[in-house]
Design a protein around this motif. Structure first.
Motif, PDB file in Angstrom:
ATOM      1  N   TYR A 265       0.823  -1.208   0.000  1.00  0.00           N
ATOM      2  CA  TYR A 265       0.000   0.000   0.000  1.00  0.00           C
ATOM      3  C   TYR A 265       0.858   1.260   0.000  1.00  0.00           C
TER       4      TYR A 265
ATOM      5  N   ALA B  29       1.778   1.745  -3.489  1.00  0.00           N
ATOM      6  CA  ALA B  29       0.621   2.229  -4.247  1.00  0.00           C
ATOM      7  C   ALA B  29       0.425   3.722  -4.039  1.00  0.00           C
TER       8      ALA B  29
ATOM      9  N   ALA C 281      -6.194   4.065  -0.821  1.00  0.00           N
ATOM     10  CA  ALA C 281      -4.895   3.441  -0.520  1.00  0.00           C
ATOM     11  C   ALA C 281      -4.478   3.747   0.917  1.00  0.00           C
TER      12      ALA C 281
ATOM     13  N   ASN D 272      -6.573   1.559   3.232  1.00  0.00           N
ATOM     14  CA  ASN D 272      -6.100   0.175   3.190  1.00  0.00           C
ATOM     15  C   ASN D 272      -4.781   0.019   3.933  1.00  0.00           C
ATOM     16  N   LEU D 273      -3.900   0.996   3.800  1.00  0.00           N
ATOM     17  CA  LEU D 273      -2.639   0.975   4.540  1.00  0.00           C
ATOM     18  C   LEU D 273      -2.917   0.992   6.040  1.00  0.00           C
TER      19      LEU D 273
END
Length: 105
Positions: A2, A5, A21, A24-25
């Protein structure tokens, strides 16, 4: 993954992709923190989730904002237990979570 990303997205250019992102991280860091270095990883997670929530709210992405809020709420609820540790006496006071986190939840 991530973090890599995030290198491909700029908040200014693609705010929703960047915020997804980030969220999600943050979620991955919370999960990783369950297995090692919880305090440090959870602080990093909050540092990722709070700005993601800000973008979701700015962009009117309510469903994503709700997910980010739920993750932050779970984090916030667990923070006192983490700081207090397993041997804290009953009624002991604990540190508050980072101030940015408190404002977000």
């Amino acid at each position: 993954a991530y973090t890599e990303a995030l290198g491909g997205f700029r908040r200014e250019d693609e705010p929703l992709k960047w915020a997804i992102a980030q969220m999600n991280l943050g979620t991955a860091l919370i999960r990783l923190g369950d297995h090692r270095d919880k305090r440090q990883l959870w602080l990093q997670a909050a540092g990722a989730l709070v700005p993601a929530l800000e973008v979701f709210e700015e962009q009117g992405a309510d469903a994503y904002a709700d997910v980010a809020r739920r993750n932050l709420r779970r984090f916030h609820e667990s923070w006192d237990a983490l700081i207090a540790g397993p041997a804290a006496p009953a009624g002991a006071t604990t540190q508050s979570p980072p101030s940015r986190l408190s404002r977000a939840v």
